[in-house]
Design a protein around this motif. Structure first.
Motif, PDB file in Angstrom:
ATOM      1  N   ARG A   1      -0.532  -6.202  -7.238  1.00  0.00           N
ATOM      2  CA  ARG A   1      -0.709  -7.655  -7.134  1.00  0.00           C
ATOM      3  C   ARG A   1      -0.554  -8.129  -5.692  1.00  0.00           C
ATOM      4  O   ARG A   1      -1.342  -8.930  -5.190  1.00  0.00           O
ATOM      5  CB  ARG A   1       0.299  -8.366  -8.029  1.00  0.00           C
ATOM      6  CG  ARG A   1       0.215  -9.848  -7.969  1.00  0.00           C
ATOM      7  CD  ARG A   1       1.240 -10.477  -8.866  1.00  0.00           C
ATOM      8  NE  ARG A   1       1.276 -11.901  -8.642  1.00  0.00           N
ATOM      9  CZ  ARG A   1       2.324 -12.659  -8.864  1.00  0.00           C
ATOM     10  NH1 ARG A   1       3.431 -12.127  -9.314  1.00  0.00           N
ATOM     11  NH2 ARG A   1       2.272 -13.938  -8.646  1.00  0.00           N
ATOM     12  N   GLY A   2       0.457  -7.628  -5.003  1.00  0.00           N
ATOM     13  CA  GLY A   2       0.659  -8.002  -3.615  1.00  0.00           C
ATOM     14  C   GLY A   2      -0.458  -7.530  -2.719  1.00  0.00           C
ATOM     15  O   GLY A   2      -0.838  -8.205  -1.767  1.00  0.00           O
ATOM     16  N   LEU A   3      -1.024  -6.380  -3.001  1.00  0.00           N
ATOM     17  CA  LEU A   3      -2.108  -5.830  -2.197  1.00  0.00           C
ATOM     18  C   LEU A   3      -3.395  -6.629  -2.415  1.00  0.00           C
ATOM     19  O   LEU A   3      -4.154  -6.865  -1.470  1.00  0.00           O
ATOM     20  CB  LEU A   3      -2.334  -4.359  -2.552  1.00  0.00           C
ATOM     21  CG  LEU A   3      -3.184  -3.538  -1.618  1.00  0.00           C
ATOM     22  CD1 LEU A   3      -2.573  -3.535  -0.231  1.00  0.00           C
ATOM     23  CD2 LEU A   3      -3.331  -2.130  -2.126  1.00  0.00           C
ATOM     24  N   LEU A   4      -3.619  -7.060  -3.636  1.00  0.00           N
ATOM     25  CA  LEU A   4      -4.845  -7.810  -3.938  1.00  0.00           C
ATOM     26  C   LEU A   4      -4.782  -9.260  -3.472  1.00  0.00           C
ATOM     27  O   LEU A   4      -5.797  -9.867  -3.210  1.00  0.00           O
ATOM     28  CB  LEU A   4      -5.142  -7.754  -5.437  1.00  0.00           C
ATOM     29  CG  LEU A   4      -5.485  -6.357  -5.979  1.00  0.00           C
ATOM     30  CD1 LEU A   4      -5.690  -6.387  -7.465  1.00  0.00           C
ATOM     31  CD2 LEU A   4      -6.718  -5.799  -5.280  1.00  0.00           C
ATOM     32  N   VAL A   5      -3.571  -9.810  -3.400  1.00  0.00           N
ATOM     33  CA  VAL A   5      -3.444 -11.201  -2.972  1.00  0.00           C
ATOM     34  C   VAL A   5      -3.703 -11.264  -1.478  1.00  0.00           C
ATOM     35  O   VAL A   5      -4.343 -12.036  -0.926  1.00  0.00           O
ATOM     36  CB  VAL A   5      -2.055 -11.770  -3.306  1.00  0.00           C
ATOM     37  CG1 VAL A   5      -1.812 -13.101  -2.649  1.00  0.00           C
ATOM     38  CG2 VAL A   5      -1.903 -11.897  -4.803  1.00  0.00           C
TER      39      VAL A   5
ATOM     40  N   LEU B   1       3.470  -4.868  -9.386  1.00  0.00           N
ATOM     41  CA  LEU B   1       3.814  -5.787  -8.307  1.00  0.00           C
ATOM     42  C   LEU B   1       3.151  -5.394  -6.987  1.00  0.00           C
ATOM     43  O   LEU B   1       2.665  -6.248  -6.243  1.00  0.00           O
ATOM     44  CB  LEU B   1       5.329  -5.848  -8.133  1.00  0.00           C
ATOM     45  CG  LEU B   1       6.084  -6.659  -9.175  1.00  0.00           C
ATOM     46  CD1 LEU B   1       7.588  -6.502  -8.972  1.00  0.00           C
ATOM     47  CD2 LEU B   1       5.702  -8.121  -9.092  1.00  0.00           C
ATOM     48  N   ALA B   2       3.147  -4.096  -6.689  1.00  0.00           N
ATOM     49  CA  ALA B   2       2.523  -3.636  -5.445  1.00  0.00           C
ATOM     50  C   ALA B   2       1.016  -3.885  -5.470  1.00  0.00           C
ATOM     51  O   ALA B   2       0.437  -4.313  -4.473  1.00  0.00           O
ATOM     52  CB  ALA B   2       2.810  -2.154  -5.234  1.00  0.00           C
TER      53      ALA B   2
ATOM     54  N   ALA C   1       0.830  -1.208   0.000  1.00  0.00           N
ATOM     55  CA  ALA C   1       0.000   0.000   0.000  1.00  0.00           C
ATOM     56  C   ALA C   1       0.862   1.254   0.000  1.00  0.00           C
ATOM     57  O   ALA C   1       0.541   2.241  -0.681  1.00  0.00           O
ATOM     58  CB  ALA C   1      -0.928  -0.011   1.220  1.00  0.00           C
ATOM     59  N   ALA C   2       1.967   1.232   0.731  1.00  0.00           N
ATOM     60  CA  ALA C   2       2.872   2.380   0.740  1.00  0.00           C
ATOM     61  C   ALA C   2       3.499   2.588  -0.636  1.00  0.00           C
ATOM     62  O   ALA C   2       3.672   3.726  -1.075  1.00  0.00           O
ATOM     63  CB  ALA C   2       3.963   2.176   1.785  1.00  0.00           C
ATOM     64  N   GLN C   3       3.827   1.508  -1.322  1.00  0.00           N
ATOM     65  CA  GLN C   3       4.396   1.625  -2.665  1.00  0.00           C
ATOM     66  C   GLN C   3       3.384   2.229  -3.633  1.00  0.00           C
ATOM     67  O   GLN C   3       3.743   3.009  -4.513  1.00  0.00           O
ATOM     68  CB  GLN C   3       4.856   0.249  -3.170  1.00  0.00           C
ATOM     69  CG  GLN C   3       5.434   0.244  -4.560  1.00  0.00           C
ATOM     70  CD  GLN C   3       6.721   1.054  -4.677  1.00  0.00           C
ATOM     71  OE1 GLN C   3       7.458   1.216  -3.726  1.00  0.00           O
ATOM     72  NE2 GLN C   3       6.972   1.581  -5.858  1.00  0.00           N
ATOM     73  N   LEU C   4       2.111   1.892  -3.459  1.00  0.00           N
ATOM     74  CA  LEU C   4       1.083   2.472  -4.322  1.00  0.00           C
ATOM     75  C   LEU C   4       0.803   3.928  -3.957  1.00  0.00           C
ATOM     76  O   LEU C   4       0.563   4.763  -4.837  1.00  0.00           O
ATOM     77  CB  LEU C   4      -0.206   1.661  -4.239  1.00  0.00           C
ATOM     78  CG  LEU C   4      -0.186   0.315  -4.941  1.00  0.00           C
ATOM     79  CD1 LEU C   4      -1.467  -0.445  -4.661  1.00  0.00           C
ATOM     80  CD2 LEU C   4       0.015   0.484  -6.434  1.00  0.00           C
TER      81      LEU C   4
END
Length: 140
Positions: free
Chosen positions: A136-140, A133-134, A112-115
Motif C-alpha cells: 500500500r505504501g509503495l503504490l501510494v 502495508l508495504a 520496497a525493502a520490506q517487500l
C-alpha cells in the motif's frame, strides 16, 4: 531590589519594579538592539536561498542535499529552519517541495525493502499484514 529598599519604596512597588518593569524594559531594549539586524540577516538569507533555487543545477544539488540530509538525521537542524525561512512570507517553498519529495523517496525505499526482504515474523498473519502495508505504501 536594594535600590528600592534604600529609597524606602513599599514592598509591593519594589516587587512590581523588579519582577515587571525592569525585565520588560530590558527585553524591549534587547528587541530594539537585535530585531532589525536579525530581520536583515533573515531577508539576506531568504534572497540567497531564492537565488540559489532559481538555478536548475543548484536546485538539483539542493534536492540531493535534502535527500542526503534526510537519511543522516539533519532534518531538524538544517532543512526545517530553511523551509520555515522560505515559508515566512507566506509564499511557495521549493525546499518544502524538495523535502516532501525526499521523505516520500525514503518511505518508498523502506516499503520496497520490506517487500524485497520481509522481516521474519512468527505469525503468518503479521507477515501478511506487513506485506499489505508495504505494498500500500509503495503504490501510494
Amino acid at each position: 531590589l536594594a535600590a528600592c529598599a534604600r529609597l524606602r519604596a513599599p514592598a509591593t512597588a519594589a516587587n512590581f519594579v523588579v519582577a515587571g518593569a525592569l525585565p520588560a524594559a530590558l527585553g524591549g531594549l534587547c528587541f530594539l538592539c537585535f530585531a532589525f539586524p536579525i530581520a536583515w540577516a533573515a531577508e539576506m538569507a531568504r534572497r540567497i536561498l531564492q537565488a540559489t533555487l532559481a538555478n536548475g543545477i543548484a536546485n538539483a544539488l539542493c534536492a540531493a542535499w535534502v535527500q542526503y540530509g534526510a537519511r543522516r538525521g539533519w532534518y531538524h537542524a538544517y532543512v526545517l529552519p530553511l523551509i520555515v525561512l522560505e515559508h515566512e512570507r507566506g509564499g511557495m517553498a521549493a525546499l518544502g517541495a524538495l523535502d516532501a519529495l525526499a521523505l516520500v523517496c525514503v518511505g518508498c525505499g523502506c516499503c520496497a525493502a520490506q517487500l524485497a526482504a520481509p522481516f521474519p515474523r512468527a505469525k503468518a498473519a503479521e507477515a501478511a499484514a506487513d506485506k499489505r502495508l508495504a505494498l500500500r505504501g509503495l503504490l501510494v
